[in-house]
Motif scaffolding. Structure first.
Motif, PDB file in Angstrom:
ATOM      1  N   VAL A  86       0.700  -0.961   0.160  1.00  0.00           N
ATOM      2  CA  VAL A  86      -0.278   0.218  -0.093  1.00  0.00           C
ATOM      3  C   VAL A  86       0.341   1.350   0.343  1.00  0.00           C
ATOM      4  CG1 VAL A  86      -1.634   1.410   1.805  1.00  0.00           C
ATOM      5  CG2 VAL A  86      -1.689  -0.849   1.042  1.00  0.00           C
ATOM      6  N   SER A  87       0.967   2.357  -0.593  1.00  0.00           N
ATOM      7  CA  SER A  87       1.273   2.914  -1.372  1.00  0.00           C
ATOM      8  C   SER A  87       0.738   4.496  -0.170  1.00  0.00           C
ATOM      9  CB  SER A  87       1.654   3.883  -2.650  1.00  0.00           C
ATOM     10  OG  SER A  87       2.258   3.129  -2.814  1.00  0.00           O
ATOM     11  N   LEU A  88       1.792   5.168   0.646  1.00  0.00           N
ATOM     12  CA  LEU A  88       1.281   6.554   1.199  1.00  0.00           C
ATOM     13  C   LEU A  88       2.147   7.682   1.426  1.00  0.00           C
ATOM     14  CD1 LEU A  88       1.289   4.357   4.614  1.00  0.00           C
ATOM     15  CD2 LEU A  88      -0.969   5.346   3.496  1.00  0.00           C
ATOM     16  N   ASN A  89       1.630   8.896   1.012  1.00  0.00           N
ATOM     17  CA  ASN A  89       2.406   9.901   1.075  1.00  0.00           C
ATOM     18  C   ASN A  89       3.620  10.502   2.095  1.00  0.00           C
ATOM     19  OD1 ASN A  89       0.659  10.422   0.778  1.00  0.00           O
ATOM     20  ND2 ASN A  89       0.688  12.161  -0.824  1.00  0.00           N
ATOM     21  N   ASP A  90       4.545  11.973   2.227  1.00  0.00           N
ATOM     22  CA  ASP A  90       4.316  12.548   3.669  1.00  0.00           C
ATOM     23  C   ASP A  90       4.140  13.922   3.160  1.00  0.00           C
ATOM     24  OD1 ASP A  90       6.468  12.708   2.441  1.00  0.00           O
ATOM     25  OD2 ASP A  90       8.138  11.964   3.455  1.00  0.00           O
ATOM     26  N   GLY A  91       3.498  13.783   1.704  1.00  0.00           N
ATOM     27  CA  GLY A  91       3.867  15.223   1.643  1.00  0.00           C
ATOM     28  C   GLY A  91       3.083  15.381   0.109  1.00  0.00           C
ATOM     29  N   VAL A  92       3.116  16.739  -0.419  1.00  0.00           N
ATOM     30  CA  VAL A  92       2.331  16.810  -1.733  1.00  0.00           C
ATOM     31  C   VAL A  92       3.578  15.894  -2.764  1.00  0.00           C
ATOM     32  CG1 VAL A  92       2.414  18.394  -4.045  1.00  0.00           C
ATOM     33  CG2 VAL A  92       1.468  19.370  -1.643  1.00  0.00           C
ATOM     34  N   ASP A  93       2.357  15.079  -4.180  1.00  0.00           N
ATOM     35  CA  ASP A  93       3.619  14.241  -4.772  1.00  0.00           C
ATOM     36  C   ASP A  93       2.710  13.951  -5.688  1.00  0.00           C
ATOM     37  OD1 ASP A  93       5.492  11.853  -4.179  1.00  0.00           O
ATOM     38  OD2 ASP A  93       3.797  11.566  -5.377  1.00  0.00           O
ATOM     39  N   PRO A  94       3.175  14.378  -7.402  1.00  0.00           N
ATOM     40  CA  PRO A  94       1.863  13.921  -8.274  1.00  0.00           C
ATOM     41  C   PRO A  94       1.228  12.346  -8.331  1.00  0.00           C
ATOM     42  CG  PRO A  94       4.372  14.025  -8.981  1.00  0.00           C
ATOM     43  CD  PRO A  94       4.085  14.211  -7.147  1.00  0.00           C
ATOM     44  N   HIS A  95       1.546  11.505  -7.329  1.00  0.00           N
ATOM     45  CA  HIS A  95       0.921  10.090  -7.653  1.00  0.00           C
ATOM     46  C   HIS A  95      -0.505   9.895  -6.756  1.00  0.00           C
ATOM     47  CE1 HIS A  95       5.707   8.735  -8.181  1.00  0.00           C
ATOM     48  NE2 HIS A  95       4.874   8.346  -9.109  1.00  0.00           N
ATOM     49  N   PHE A  96      -0.150  11.421  -6.062  1.00  0.00           N
ATOM     50  CA  PHE A  96      -1.600  11.223  -5.406  1.00  0.00           C
ATOM     51  C   PHE A  96      -2.942  12.091  -5.524  1.00  0.00           C
ATOM     52  CE2 PHE A  96       1.922   8.917  -3.162  1.00  0.00           C
ATOM     53  CZ  PHE A  96       1.221   7.918  -2.237  1.00  0.00           C
ATOM     54  N   ARG A  97      -2.562  12.400  -6.736  1.00  0.00           N
ATOM     55  CA  ARG A  97      -3.250  13.955  -7.085  1.00  0.00           C
ATOM     56  C   ARG A  97      -4.612  12.819  -8.413  1.00  0.00           C
ATOM     57  NH1 ARG A  97       0.545  17.210 -11.593  1.00  0.00           N
ATOM     58  NH2 ARG A  97       0.636  15.320 -12.966  1.00  0.00           N
ATOM     59  N   LYS A  98      -5.521  13.685  -7.898  1.00  0.00           N
ATOM     60  CA  LYS A  98      -6.277  13.604  -9.344  1.00  0.00           C
ATOM     61  C   LYS A  98      -6.944  15.284  -9.943  1.00  0.00           C
ATOM     62  CE  LYS A  98      -8.374   9.794  -7.690  1.00  0.00           C
ATOM     63  NZ  LYS A  98      -8.360   8.400  -8.234  1.00  0.00           N
ATOM     64  N   ALA A  99      -6.970  14.753 -11.303  1.00  0.00           N
ATOM     65  CA  ALA A  99      -7.690  16.147 -11.728  1.00  0.00           C
ATOM     66  C   ALA A  99      -9.019  16.348 -11.827  1.00  0.00           C
ATOM     67  CB  ALA A  99      -6.685  15.449 -13.629  1.00  0.00           C
ATOM     68  N   GLU A 100      -9.137  17.931 -12.372  1.00  0.00           N
ATOM     69  CA  GLU A 100     -11.135  18.012 -12.409  1.00  0.00           C
ATOM     70  C   GLU A 100     -10.821  19.269 -12.644  1.00  0.00           C
ATOM     71  OE1 GLU A 100     -11.663  17.960  -8.304  1.00  0.00           O
ATOM     72  OE2 GLU A 100     -10.742  19.913  -7.917  1.00  0.00           O
TER      73      GLU A 100
END
Ligand code: SF4
Ligand code: SF4
Length: 369
Positions: A86-100
């Motif tokens: 399972v992937s977690l992030n410690d801050g802003v990271d492109p892998h954890f964004r969504k477009a809208e």
């Protein structure tokens, strides 16, 4: 056929990881990808920190195990399941964004380049289909109005903590970090440390930068201090994120992945080194050419992770699966699609390994009959 254990694969330099995507949430696709790549011999499947996603991946792995048992005509499962990461992030990271974007603002005569460029079929008339978007960012610059924006999110470890301790839970976590995030990493690690000894593996995923090696040494020092003077109770893996989420764009993206892998390998950090970010079917031949895979070299990378490339390979089949009239989305109910998907997956996995699945359509037909 016995599949080697994931840990053996790391030791032998044949570790294959499927990246479903740190924010990819299309459950039928995740389930099908898990079935196909488990049967193809993947060592690890990396998913978003979302309980529905984790359940879909686990479901796919269990179905694969049952299918493998059928194909081997044995009662005991011969298929060693991949580790679930399972992937977690410690801050802003492109892998954890969504477009809208607000589709009501789009001109009616727009030729919709955003739709064409999206590798995940995540853009429809009503806008971005949230579960399908994995944040690659390719749609952002192509909109002539600049109408597409991204929404960052942080995967919260609290929702998955109970699954880190169960026997049927999560085997591994991956923390996405980058130089400059040390305080954030330490904060996240403080939450994970009390349960991390239940894990088989902890991966640290990081993009390139001038400060990368120094930063990774600080990360190692932080983790090692938790257990000092004892060794780490889990395997440590460095994921070198060459050119994030780009492997399906073209063969050339593999160069960034290999460059970064070689750089981290040369730093002699404690732990295994695995490539990601731009990996595709050119990666293994290029690694071999450069002597970065066994048996040519004693100092070799230990594995490769494939994300967008591995998913795009199967997407035409999975699209067909969704339109089936009976049992849509259930790969195990459609032997021809299942066998095609496993064959495609096995070809990619087989670049690193000599083994592959022996499942054929008739095996599953017999079981159903
Ligand atoms: S192009 Fe990438 S960022 Fe844009 S909607 Fe598709 S998956 Fe999401
Ligand atoms: S390219 Fe921009 S304006 Fe055109 S449909 Fe896509 S989001 Fe709307």
């Amino acid at each position: 056929m016995l599949y080697p254990s994931p840990l053996n694969s790391l030791a032998r330099g044949t570790w294959f990881k499927l990246i479903c995507g740190a924010s990819f949430g299309h459950l039928p696709a995740i389930r099908s990808l898990a079935i196909a790549y488990t049967l193809a011999g993947a060592d690890c499947i990396d998913v978003a920190a979302d309980l529905a996603v984790i359940t879909a991946a686990k479901d796919g792995m269990r179905i694969a195990q049952k299918l493998a048992r059928v194909s081997q005509s044995r009662q005991e499962p011969l298929l060693e399941l991949p580790w679930l990461m399972v992937s977690l992030n410690d801050g802003v990271d492109p892998h954890f964004r969504k477009a809208e974007f607000d589709s009501s603002q789009c001109p009616v005569d727009c030729p919709r380049p955003c739709e064409r460029i999206c590798p995940a079929d995540a853009i429809a008339h009503q806008g971005v289909i949230d579960s399908r978007c994995y944040g690659c960012g390719r749609c952002l610059p192509i909109c002539p109005l600049g109408a597409i924006v991204t929404r960052d999110r942080t995967a919260t470890p609290s929702s998955i903590l109970p699954y880190l301790t169960g026997s049927d839970g999560i085997d591994a976590i991956e923390i996405h970090t980058q130089p400059g995030h040390l305080a954030d990493f330490e904060q996240l690690w403080r939450i994970l440390a009390p349960v991390a000894h239940h894990l088989k593996l902890v991966a640290i995923s990081c993009p390139d930068s001038d400060e990368l090696i120094l930063y990774l040494r600080s990360i190692h020092a932080t983790i090692a201090a938790t257990y000092h003077p004892h060794p780490l109770p889990f395997t440590l893996l460095w994921q070198t994120d060459g050119r994030p989420m780009s492997g399906d764009i073209g063969a050339g993206t593999t160069h960034a992945a290999i460059r970064l892998g070689a750089k981290v390998l040369a730093a002699n950090l404690p732990g295994f080194v695995q490539l990601a970010g731009g990996t595709n079917h050119y990666t293994v031949p290029k690694l071999r050419e450069r002597g970065l895979l066994p048996p040519t070299s004693t100092k070799h990378v230990h594995g490769v992770a494939y994300g967008s490339y591995a998913r795009v390979l199967l997407s035409p089949l999975l699209d067909r699966l969704e339109t089936c009239t009976d049992n849509p989305g259930k790969l195990e109910s459609h032997p021809d699609l299942l066998c095609s998907a496993v064959a495609i997956a096995a070809e990619l996995v087989g670049q690193l390994k000599s083994s592959g699945t022996k499942l054929v359509a008739g095996d599953w037909d017999r079981e159903q009959g």
